[in-house]
Design an enzyme around this catalytic site. Structure first.
Site, short mmCIF file in Angstrom:
data_model
loop_
_atom_site.label_atom_id
_atom_site.label_comp_id
_atom_site.label_asym_id
_atom_site.label_seq_id
_atom_site.Cartn_x
_atom_site.Cartn_y
_atom_site.Cartn_z
N HIS A 222 -6.97 -19.75 -19.67
CA HIS A 222 -7.00 -18.36 -19.18
C HIS A 222 -7.31 -18.24 -17.58
CE1 HIS A 222 -7.40 -14.14 -18.93
NE2 HIS A 222 -8.06 -14.01 -20.15
N ASP B 101 -2.78 -14.71 -18.38
CA ASP B 101 -3.70 -13.85 -19.07
C ASP B 101 -3.13 -13.46 -20.45
OD1 ASP B 101 -4.09 -12.12 -15.96
OD2 ASP B 101 -5.34 -13.62 -16.84
#
Lengths: 342, 411, 325
Positions: B382, B386
């Site tokens: 992450h 995204d």
């Protein structure tokens, strides 16, 4: 009827206020210096003397004349042209030749070389290779004698070129102001390295013409006449020893070889060398001695002895081993070592 | 010439000499087999880097040493032999002249930790690490930028010495059982997993994919393939093929995370996770998978898996992966959230294709049909991307798997 | 114990040695009646007389030459060179003659002399009267070099220098002359070649000289208070001989070395110490060696400029803070 001995004793009379012994020792000194310097030249041509070497051939009378007038506890300082002065103080020939050859028997075991001959035991407090540096140092030795009240004298020899460097002026001034027992003796051999001294000096007599700037008497002498040198030396050493202050003496002389071994001296005008060779201090003195009634045999036996001494010293120096690498890190400090850290 | 322990894999730090094929005094020819090495990744033969006489053997068979350690000396004819290098010292050797090191970055030590911001290991830290045989990946860096300081190492050593909490049995705690030391591969896997989990914020997304199209192609060509190649076409090559296409369109997923930038790779070197039983995992890499046809992919994968299972992987086989796929086909699991292989930023898991009822939308309305369905799960980093991006990628992957002309792809 | 200013301690040190040994003499410009331009030799003429305390003309070569000649013939002279910048005027005497005479003479010549000189910046005297040149002397084989940072050290190191059989240059710091410090009563003789650990810490080692020492101590206090960085402070005191044992030991303890030098950057004394540590202490280093020095420029005269040229406490703190992570 005048016999030979009458002539001799007449000649040796006090009008020539130099006694027989002194004259013979002057002669011997001249011979020793000449012979060692000639030998040094030969050894250089044989490539046994490395680096550079500055010979006093032709200038022997200044060294001999002053040395004969000194006490053994007087101090001398000279330049890199210092073989003559060092020998004249009594340093052994084998030590001088050995130093030139870089051997263990050298005066400084090969650490200093030709330009730095030193024998503190004989009062020869160093030969100095930076022009003018030793004049202030000679002052220091004189100051020390004055402070300790020992009436020792410091005699400093330098060339005509030195009279134009800053240290010369600083030293003369301080010597005069402090009235130090120091003699500054300029051997004016007419050339500052390869340049005629007259072309770079503001006055005609590079040393004597500056004396008055320091409140001193101008003194010019014939540097090739050992007797003349001796008389002046005796007078002014006495003056200094009596606490009457310094003197600046200019002795005119000539070096019959180049500035250093590497210099064939082609910058001399034709005829000049011949003119001076005719006034060779050794030849001059020898003929004076004969004229004064000294025996040819006496002179020959001195000559023989000196020659033998030089030959022996040469062999001994050649036989001495080269300076060992262990010396490299010795004698930076008084403890004999060179450590800068723990 | 010094013979040094080569670096056989990006994260490999040490190796064990298993067999010397020459002894001191033997003549050696350049390229000739000189010794064998085992690491947690591979077992391999190492050829002599020069010709000459083997004048010294500094490391014995069975001895484990750091990468870069001088193992032996070959005296080349006509070259003066210098001072003998010391045998393995506490301080690790870093420059390896004449080394057989495969990785380009053999000059750098601990490349794994290098990629995680705590790159710089100071001389005292390196010394302590070598002395105590530590893995910098295990040491928490409290210095600037996550740097491991001397005090960090000392604290780490203190913690190791101190008796552990109640959850960890130490010596002398009365809990009976048999101690089973971890294999090198297991240990290495453990370290890698822990590092990855500790430093990468993992997010998992799953997508359900209809494998009907793939299934049809498999059914049509399966027998012929088996007859020709001697082994069956599995789903994995199809997934790999589709992945290469999708990754070209979603390059951020085929990248290396470098702290303050992403290195977007221009090719896809596809890592195939292989289970080695209790020993652990290994991930051989299909180089330039994006350039391969489906049959080529299938063969490449097959070959690597075979080599992995028979412990015959070469050093080159396990390096430079850009994306990894993990196939848990026969586990019977629904989905798996795999752990990313740093410095990669994502990993895909396929948990078996099973026949399931699904709802179909058709002109006439809704109906239920039974189809071969698999869950594709992607864990992504992450920090690098995204959820929207990852999901779009998965949608694309799904579309390719469900819609590609697989028969043509099979050629 | 007495509270003496640094300048009082200088006079006290010279007096102590002149009292003890008749062969100790002192010469320099304006040193006698005037007591020295920095008033560091007040009272000596009155106490020891004009034979032993001598004014000289402005003749640096003559001054140092006289010291050399006297030292080689039985005296123990102390020569003052008013500003250390003027060492350049008599550098031949110092670097070519004094430093080499013993060596070239094969050990025959002895030079138990001291040259004391006012070093350093902070007095707005401009580029030719403010330099720190102890590194010049450090680089010439045959010279011993000390640079005291406080009253007790200047007295003790001066005395040790006078008693040392070799040439010693004592770099007093002109900006420290007014500083006060505790000086033990009675005879005080320090030891050349010894550094002092003034403060013990765990994180970094600050090594400083002369006027940089009080700044290093202040910086250490601030770093401790504000950043919880614990610093060792070492006063080097003696560049030649160098106390490398203390340097290496104190650097190993923290793993981080910082030198704080007033001399300009290139070839400052800290460069030599850094190289020794890098070579002999490499595996104890937890980070790069950092030298904090005056930049490589002549010193400006204006107070606003000069103050920001030589290392300030702020610059020391900021540098350590920024690089010690």
């Amino acid at each position: 009827m005048t016999t030979r001995s009458t002539i001799a004793s007449e000649a040796a009379r006090p009008t020539e206020d130099i006694d027989e012994r002194t004259r013979l020792s002057l002669y011997r000194l001249l011979l020793e210096i000449r012979s060692v310097e000639k030998r040094a030249y030969d050894l250089f041509l044989q490539n046994l003397v490395k680096g550079t070497s500055h010979l006093s051939l032709g200038q022997e009378a200044v060294a001999a004349g002053f040395a004969a007038a000194m006490r053994s506890d007087d101090y001398t300082f000279c330049t890199y042209r210092g073989h003559a002065h060092t020998l004249a103080r009594g340093a052994p020939m084998v030590g001088v030749l050995g130093e030139l050859l870089g051997r263990q028997c050298g005066l400084m075991q090969g650490k200093g070389g030709s330009m730095h001959l030193t024998s503190v035991a004989h009062g020869a407090m160093g030969s100095y290779a930076i022009v003018g540096a030793h004049l202030p140092v000679a002052n220091g030795a004189a100051w020390s004698a004055q402070y300790r009240g020992t009436d020792q004298v410091s005699v400093c020899f330098f060339g005509d070129g030195t009279t134009n460097i800053g240290a010369f002026h600083e030293a003369l001034n301080l010597a005069a102001v402090w009235k130090l027992p120091v003699l500054f003796v300029c051997e004016n051999n007419l050339y500052m390295e390869y340049t005629p001294i007259g072309t770079v000096t503001a006055v005609q007599h590079p040393a004597a013409d500056r004396a008055q700037a320091y409140g001193l008497k101008p003194i010019n002498i014939d540097g090739n006449d050992a007797d003349a040198v001796y008389r002046v030396a005796r007078e002014w050493i006495g003056h200094a020893r009596a606490g009457r202050g310094p003197a600046l003496i200019e002795a005119k002389t000539y070096r019959t070889s180049g500035h250093s071994r590497a210099d064939p001296a082609k910058y001399r005008p034709p005829g000049e060398l011949e003119e001076w060779l005719a006034r060779d201090p050794l030849a001059l003195y020898r003929s004076r001695l004969i004229g004064l009634g000294f025996e040819e045999g006496t002179l020959r036996s001195i000559e023989g002895a000196v020659q033998r001494a030089v030959d022996e010293a040469t062999e001994a120096a050649k036989a001495s081993p080269p300076a060992p690498p262990a010396l490299i890190e010795k004698d930076v400090w008084a403890d004999g070592g060179s450590a800068w850290r723990n | 010439m010094n013979v040094v322990m080569p670096q056989l894999g990006e994260t490999v730090k040490e190796g064990t000499v298993t067999v010397w094929h020459k002894k001191v005094g033997d003549q050696v020819k350049e390229g000739e087999r000189l010794f064998e090495v085992t690491t947690e990744k591979v077992d391999t033969e190492i050829p002599a880097p020069a010709s000459g006489v083997l004048s010294a053997l500094l490391v014995a068979e069975g001895q484990t040493v750091q990468v870069g350690t001088t193992l032996a000396v070959i005296e080349e004819p006509g070259k003066a032999v210098g001072v003998q290098p010391s045998a393995q010292r506490n301080a690790p050797e870093f420059s390896s002249s004449g080394s057989q090191a495969v990785a380009r970055d053999s000059q750098r030590d601990s490349p794994a930790s290098d990629r995680h911001g705590a790159e710089r290991l100071s001389p005292v830290v390196r010394k302590l690490i070598a002395e105590h045989n530590l893995d910098p990946a295990e040491i928490r860096g409290s210095g600037a930028g996550g740097r491991i300081t001397r005090d960090d190492v000392l604290a780490h050593l203190e913690r190791r010495k101190a008796p552990a909490g109640p959850s960890q049995p130490g010596r002398g705690v009365a809990s009976p059982g048999e101690r089973a030391p971890l294999s090198r591969i297991r240990k290495r896997t453990a370290e890698q997993m822990a590092l990855s989990w500790r430093t990468i914020p993992h997010v998992f997304q799953a997508m359900e994919v209809d494998f009907s199209a793939v299934e049809q192609a498999r059914a049509a060509r399966g027998e012929a393939w088996n007859a020709k190649e001697g082994w069956s076409l599995t789903y994995l090559p199809f997934v790999a093929h589709a992945l290469c296409t999708a990754l070209a369109e979603f390059p951020v997923l085929n990248a290396a995370f470098e702290g303050d930038s992403l290195l977007l790779h221009s090719t896809v070197n596809l890592g195939i996770a292989v289970d080695l039983g209790r020993e652990g995992l290994i991930v051989p890499v299909v180089k330039e998978a994006n350039r391969k046809s489906l049959p080529e992919l299938a063969r490449a994968i097959r070959s690597l898996v075979e080599k992995a299972r028979s412990r015959q992987l070469a050093p080159d086989d396990v390096t430079e992966g850009t994306y990894t796929v993990s196939s848990s086909g026969n586990f019977g699991t629904f989905f798996t959230a795999p752990i990313i292989n740093p410095p990669q930023v994502a990993i895909l898991s396929i948990d078996g294709v099973t026949r399931k009822p699904i709802a179909l939308q058709e002109a006439g309305g809704e109906s239920v049909a039974i189809r071969p369905v698999a869950i594709l799960g992607q864990s992504f980093d992450h920090r690098a991307l995204d959820g929207a991006y990852s999901a779009a990628f998965l949608r694309r992957l799904k579309a390719i798997l469900e819609g590609r002309e697989w028969l043509s792809a099979l050629g | 114990m007495a509270q003496l200013t640094y300048r009082e301690a200088v006079a006290a040190g010279i007096a102590q040695e002149m009292e003890r040994d008749e062969s100790v003499v002192f010469l320099g410009e304006d040193v006698a009646d005037a007591g020295g331009v920095f008033k560091a030799t007040v009272g000596l003429l009155e106490r020891f007389g004009p034979k032993r305390v001598r004014n000289t003309p402005i003749s640096e070569q003559a001054i140092i030459g006289a010291a050399m000649g006297a030292a080689m013939t039985g005296l123990r002279p102390i020569a003052e060179i008013m500003f250390s910048d003027f060492l350049a005027v008599c550098w031949d005497m110092i670097a070519n003659e004094i430093a080499k005479a013993r060596y070239m003479s094969g050990g025959q010549i002895s030079l138990p002399l001291v040259i004391r000189t006012a070093n350093g910046a902070g007095s707005r005297f401009g580029a030719q009267h403010s330099q720190s040149v102890e590194n010049w002397a450090m680089s010439i084989p045959g010279l011993k070099v000390v640079a005291p940072s406080n009253s007790a050290d200047v007295k003790g190191l001066l005395a040790a220098a006078v008693r040392d059989p070799d040439p010693v240059i004592v770099f007093e710091h002109k900006a420290l002359y007014a500083s006060k410090g505790e000086v033990p009563e009675g005879e005080l003789v320090d030891r050349l070649g010894t550094a002092k650990v003034l403060r013990q810490g765990n994180d970094v080692t600050l090594v400083a000289l002369a006027a940089m020492v009080p700044r290093a101590l202040e910086a250490a206090e601030q770093l401790d208070r504000e950043d919880k960085i614990s610093a060792t402070v070492v006063d080097v005191r003696s560049l030649v001989p160098l106390d490398t044992k203390t340097l290496l030991a104190e650097t190993s303890k923290t793993g981080r070395l910082y030198t704080i030098e007033e001399n300009p950057r290139l070839c400052g004394w800290g460069a030599e110490l850094a190289s020794i540590v890098a070579q002999e202490c490499f595996y104890e280093l937890d980070g790069p060696i950092v030298r904090i020095t005056t930049p490589h420029v002549p010193l400006p005269a204006a107070d606003a400029l000069e103050d920001n040229t030589i290392p300030t406490v702020e610059r020391i703190v900021e540098t350590v803070r920024r690089t010690s992570g």
